[in-house]
Every structure is written in C-alpha cells, then in structure tokens.
Scaffold this motif. Sequence first.
Motif, PDB file in Angstrom:
ATOM      1  N   ALA A 232      -1.816   3.645   7.971  1.00 39.96           N
ATOM      2  CA  ALA A 232      -3.104   3.569   7.285  1.00 39.96           C
ATOM      3  C   ALA A 232      -2.985   3.197   5.813  1.00 39.96           C
ATOM      4  N   HIS A 233      -1.898   3.557   5.156  1.00 41.66           N
ATOM      5  CA  HIS A 233      -1.833   3.431   3.705  1.00 41.66           C
ATOM      6  C   HIS A 233      -0.764   2.473   3.185  1.00 41.66           C
ATOM      7  N   ARG A 234       0.101   1.977   4.032  1.00 45.16           N
ATOM      8  CA  ARG A 234       1.150   1.076   3.539  1.00 45.16           C
ATOM      9  C   ARG A 234       0.537  -0.252   3.073  1.00 45.16           C
ATOM     10  N   PRO A 235       0.874  -0.721   1.864  1.00 43.67           N
ATOM     11  CA  PRO A 235       0.387  -2.032   1.405  1.00 43.67           C
ATOM     12  C   PRO A 235       0.928  -3.137   2.309  1.00 43.67           C
ATOM     13  N   ARG A 236       0.065  -4.055   2.722  1.00 44.42           N
ATOM     14  CA  ARG A 236       0.466  -5.079   3.687  1.00 44.42           C
ATOM     15  C   ARG A 236       0.725  -6.444   3.056  1.00 44.42           C
ATOM     16  N   GLY A 237       0.228  -6.663   1.847  1.00 46.29           N
ATOM     17  CA  GLY A 237       0.367  -7.992   1.250  1.00 46.29           C
ATOM     18  C   GLY A 237       1.812  -8.420   1.089  1.00 46.29           C
ATOM     19  N   ALA A 238       2.638  -7.561   0.499  1.00 43.73           N
ATOM     20  CA  ALA A 238       4.046  -7.894   0.282  1.00 43.73           C
ATOM     21  C   ALA A 238       4.786  -8.028   1.602  1.00 43.73           C
ATOM     22  N   GLN A 239       4.426  -7.205   2.580  1.00 45.23           N
ATOM     23  CA  GLN A 239       5.078  -7.283   3.885  1.00 45.23           C
ATOM     24  C   GLN A 239       4.804  -8.628   4.561  1.00 45.23           C
ATOM     25  N   ARG A 306       8.831  -5.744  -3.702  1.00 44.99           N
ATOM     26  CA  ARG A 306       7.476  -5.170  -3.770  1.00 44.99           C
ATOM     27  C   ARG A 306       7.164  -4.373  -2.503  1.00 44.99           C
ATOM     28  N   ASP A 307       7.619  -4.856  -1.367  1.00 43.78           N
ATOM     29  CA  ASP A 307       7.382  -4.157  -0.107  1.00 43.78           C
ATOM     30  C   ASP A 307       8.090  -2.802  -0.110  1.00 43.78           C
ATOM     31  N   VAL A 308       9.324  -2.776  -0.590  1.00 36.97           N
ATOM     32  CA  VAL A 308      10.075  -1.513  -0.642  1.00 36.97           C
ATOM     33  C   VAL A 308       9.412  -0.549  -1.627  1.00 36.97           C
ATOM     34  N   ARG A 309       8.950  -1.083  -2.759  1.00 35.56           N
ATOM     35  CA  ARG A 309       8.268  -0.226  -3.729  1.00 35.56           C
ATOM     36  C   ARG A 309       7.010   0.383  -3.098  1.00 35.56           C
ATOM     37  N   GLY A 310       6.295  -0.435  -2.324  1.00 33.53           N
ATOM     38  CA  GLY A 310       5.114   0.081  -1.642  1.00 33.53           C
ATOM     39  C   GLY A 310       5.453   1.166  -0.628  1.00 33.53           C
ATOM     40  N   LEU A 311       6.540   0.965   0.114  1.00 37.23           N
ATOM     41  CA  LEU A 311       6.968   1.967   1.081  1.00 37.23           C
ATOM     42  C   LEU A 311       7.312   3.290   0.400  1.00 37.23           C
TER      43      LEU A 311
END
Length: 430
Positions: A232-239, A306-311
Amino acid sequence: MVRIDRNPALASLRFILITVTGVSFLFAGVVSALFDGPFRYVLGYLLIYAVFIGLIFGIVALRYRGLSWDSDKQTARFGKHVVPLESITEAWRTMSDTRGSAAYLTYRFISTTGHSVRVLIVGTPLKGLTETGLVELERFVTAIPIDDGSHSDGQLTEAQHVLIDSITPDGGTSRVGRAPLLHELRERRGVDSLRSAVPDQKPEAQPHPASDARLHAAQAADDSSARQYLVAHRPRGAQRARRMLFSLISIVVVVACVTIAVAVVLETIRGSQLDSGTNAVIGSVVGSSLFAGVVLYAGWCIAADRDVRGLRNTAKAWLNSRDATRRERGLALPLFAGWNEPAPGARLRNLLSFASAMIGMTGVVSGPVLIVQSYSLLSAAIAFGVGLVFSALAIMGYVKSHRERRASARELIVLAGPRLLPSGEAETLP
C-alpha cells in the motif's frame, strides 16, 4: 600442552600442492635462465616450486602461529611465548570478504603481556579447525577470563556486532567476549556434543515453549501486516523507472551483440574484411550502443538508489506506526528487502569511482609515456597529476562505500532487534 589443531597450510596441503604445481609452470621458463644444460627447465621448475611452497608455509606460519594450552599449569603457548591463562583478557573476531572465493573467520587472543595469537576457525581455500580443534578451542575459551558484554557500545550487544561483521560483504573486526565465541563454536559442531565435551559450562536458560509459540505467532502477524503495508505504501515511480531502464539496457546490449555478430558473419561469407562504409556503420552502431548503455546504466543506478531509499523509508514508517510492544519485536522480515541491496547512493558512487579509477590509471601511466615520447615535461606532469587526483577520488569513493555497507548492516541490526538475534540473546538487548 595440548595443541589446538595444526597449521592451516598443512590442513590444506592438497590444494596448495595442486595450485603451486600449476603456477610454477608459468615461472619455470624465466627461472631456468639461471641454469645451463638440458635439464635447466626442470631445475628452474623445481626451484620455483620450492620457493612458492616455502613462501606459502612461511606466511601462513607467521600469521597463524601455534596455539597450545595446559589446563593443569594454567598456561598457554602463543608461538614461542608462554603466557598465563589469566592474562588472556581480550579476544577479537574477524570475518573477511564474505562475498569472494577466499573467505576467512579468525579469532585473535591477546595477553596482557603483549603477546597475541590468531586461530583460523573456518576458511576457503585454506581450511580451518577440525571437529577436534573446535572442541579444544571451546575448552580454551571457557578457561580464559575474557569479559562478556563489557565492550558493547550501549546500543548494540557483542552478538549484534558479530552479526554486523557476518552480513557486511567486506566482513569486519569486532572485540567480543566469551558468550559470542562459545555460541559460534557450538553452531559449528552442534550444541549437544559441545555441552557434553565441556561439562563445566553453565547451562543456558531455555525459552518456555508456550511463550516461544506466542512470540512466533506475533511475529507471523507482524509479517502479514508488513506485507500489506509495503504493497500500500511503497513508492512505485522509482521501481517502474528501474525496470524500464533495465529493459532498455538489455535491448542496447542485444543490439550491440547482434551488430558484432552480423559483421563477423559478413566477413566470413565474403572471405575478406568489410569495406570502409560498412565498417563505419557497424562502428557507429556499436559505439552508440556502448555510450547509450553507460548513460542508461547511470540512470538505472539513480532509479535503483531511489527505490531502495523508498523501501527503507517505508520500513521505518511501518515500524514507527506500531505500538511500543510491537516495536520491541523488531522489523518484520518482508521489510528487510531495503537492506538486502546497496545503500542509497552507493551504486552511482561506485560507478563514478570506477570511472575515476580508469581515468586515474590512464593519467598515471600517461605521464612517464609522454616523457619517453618527447612531450614537454609540463604536459607529462599535468597528466600524471590529473591521474593522481582521479585515483584519490576513486579510493575515497570506495572507502566511503565500504563504510556505508557497514553502517547499513548496523542500521538493519538495530531496527530488526530480536529478529536477528540467536535464541536467548534478545533478553540481553540494552
């Protein structure tokens, strides 16, 4: 005195002999110049073989001097030095390069007399202790007065420092007490057999089966909640950007490989080299593909960071949203994903460090070459100086990445809490 196993080189004698047999062929031709006659190559081979064997055994013997001890006399022998057992108050654990083909776990014991000794516990390709050696080393560790828990930093226990060394790709060195060493030695052989081998060892408190079952149920509920929270909350843009860039990199690599393959096939069919126009086209396609690949890879590094930072931010937000009791159970397993990859910024920094290293090496080599080719001294000095600067930048980048890897492992240990502690250790958390 009872010796705690044998020289690691003797334990790995077959590997050493096979390796030296092959390597000696590479140098035998050069060394054979020292001899005359029809057997000079054989003599050169035997000489270099003996030199290599002597160097290996000498270096290993210097690094891992013999450790023996006498329980009756309460003394230990570190190489040629005899020290009282009561003087051995310090122990260090080193895990080296957990990623590569050469990985070693060593203990170092230090006496207040100033003498010390290293023991290779587990190693590749050099072998560590045998089962008998592990048993005898546990007896030795039990008998010496090294402290338990007195070297924790107020936030992490010694057991957690050991875990940091183990999960950091480059390994690490930590001062440890008796409990972490004994726990690790038991894991190497099996707890029951080691307890029977050391009857004077105090029994460990075992968790109550009912409380243990409740803890596992609570952790399972945490894992389920964390999975839902992550979705529900993981940012998807960088992924999404990361996946798209990876696909583009794959396409660019395929284009370059196909172009090279077509050029080889055309030359084979024609039986001659391609004309200048075709060569120019192929060169342009391959060169453009390589340039695009580098640019896309840099973009992928940024997106991945950025994806790792979001995780990681999502994981911390989940933990902060729990009540105090749930936070004490530590970070849920599905949220470890952010720490299973390099820290944010590490990928791009490593890429820039690699580029700096290549520029630096080129500059350092170019300086003397320019002098030989009669260029001005100023040009050679500038090239050499630029090479040194970029080499220094590369080293600084690699050092910072190493520190970040350890800091990242430490952060995971702190957030995970009891999740990454051996049984019974959770109660020792400060």
